[in-house]
Design a protein around this motif. Structure first.
Motif, short mmCIF file in Angstrom:
data_model
loop_
_atom_site.label_atom_id
_atom_site.label_comp_id
_atom_site.label_asym_id
_atom_site.label_seq_id
_atom_site.Cartn_x
_atom_site.Cartn_y
_atom_site.Cartn_z
N LEU A 184 -48.90 26.82 -19.28
CA LEU A 184 -49.00 26.17 -20.68
C LEU A 184 -48.27 27.17 -21.51
O LEU A 184 -48.29 28.11 -21.43
CB LEU A 184 -50.77 26.09 -21.00
N THR A 185 -47.58 26.40 -22.41
CA THR A 185 -46.97 27.13 -23.43
C THR A 185 -47.84 27.47 -24.45
O THR A 185 -49.18 26.73 -24.57
CB THR A 185 -45.78 26.13 -24.22
N GLN A 186 -47.51 28.17 -25.36
CA GLN A 186 -48.64 28.44 -26.72
C GLN A 186 -48.82 27.21 -27.44
O GLN A 186 -49.95 27.04 -27.75
CB GLN A 186 -47.97 29.65 -27.62
N GLU A 187 -47.62 26.34 -27.60
CA GLU A 187 -47.99 25.38 -28.38
C GLU A 187 -48.74 24.43 -27.52
O GLU A 187 -49.69 23.67 -28.38
CB GLU A 187 -46.49 24.36 -28.44
N GLN A 188 -48.66 24.13 -26.44
CA GLN A 188 -49.67 23.34 -25.61
C GLN A 188 -51.25 23.73 -25.57
O GLN A 188 -52.10 22.99 -25.87
CB GLN A 188 -49.11 23.41 -24.15
N LEU A 189 -51.25 25.08 -25.58
CA LEU A 189 -52.58 25.61 -25.71
C LEU A 189 -53.15 25.49 -26.93
O LEU A 189 -54.40 24.90 -27.11
CB LEU A 189 -52.52 27.00 -25.38
N VAL A 207 -55.66 24.88 -32.71
CA VAL A 207 -55.13 25.87 -33.59
C VAL A 207 -53.68 25.78 -33.66
O VAL A 207 -52.99 25.05 -32.96
CB VAL A 207 -55.68 27.25 -33.22
N SER A 208 -52.89 26.77 -34.36
CA SER A 208 -51.41 26.75 -34.34
C SER A 208 -51.11 27.50 -33.34
O SER A 208 -51.81 28.49 -33.04
CB SER A 208 -51.16 27.27 -35.90
N ASN A 209 -49.75 27.41 -33.01
CA ASN A 209 -49.17 28.28 -31.92
C ASN A 209 -48.99 29.49 -32.38
O ASN A 209 -48.95 30.61 -31.68
CB ASN A 209 -47.65 27.67 -31.41
N LYS A 210 -48.75 29.80 -33.74
CA LYS A 210 -48.84 31.10 -34.35
C LYS A 210 -50.02 31.93 -34.25
O LYS A 210 -50.26 32.93 -33.73
CB LYS A 210 -48.52 31.19 -35.76
#
Length: 133
Positions: free
Chosen positions: A16-21, A27-30
């Motif tokens: 998973l990418t941070q965005e997908q997670l 939550v936000s990818n940040k």
């Protein structure tokens, strides 16, 4: 294992990418980035979602002695200290306000007598008013 390293490893294991997670746990990818770098830690709701997503028990995420347990314990102690400080500040303020209210009440307390009950009004030399009923 440190929670930041565990989250990053599990995210990569699940490809998973941070965005997908971030989308999966709302939550936000940040936020994911901050968790993985150790800048912040997940709250309990996010931990529950992460545990479900990565098929982990909360015990695995919150092992005694882990950085998460230490962080939560530290936050709890801060909350207790804040309550003590508030009690030490607010209680004296309440007492002061009550005392000032009482003094103000006593200082402005006037006797009200209907004019029909007064037959003679005299002003004394010291500025007080005397009347006869």
């Amino acid at each position: 294992m440190i929670i930041s390293h565990m989250l990053k490893a599990k995210r990569k294991e699940y490809q998973l990418t941070q965005e997908q997670l971030a989308e999966k746990i709302y939550v936000s990818n940040k936020t994911i980035s901050n968790w993985e770098t150790g800048k912040t830690k997940p709250d309990i709701e996010s931990l529950i979602l992460l545990a479900k997503l990565f098929d982990l028990s909360l015990d695995n995420l919150l092992l005694e002695g882990s950085d998460m347990v230490k962080s939560m314990d530290k936050d709890i102690k801060k909350g207790r200290n804040l309550k003590k400080i508030l009690a030490l500040v607010i209680l004296p303020l309440i007492i002061i306000i009550i005392c000032l209210s009482w003094v103000t009440y006593k200082g402005s307390h006037k006797t009200i007598v209907p004019l029909s009950d007064i037959s003679n009004i005299e002003m004394s030399d010291n500025g007080t008013i005397n009347w006869d009923n």
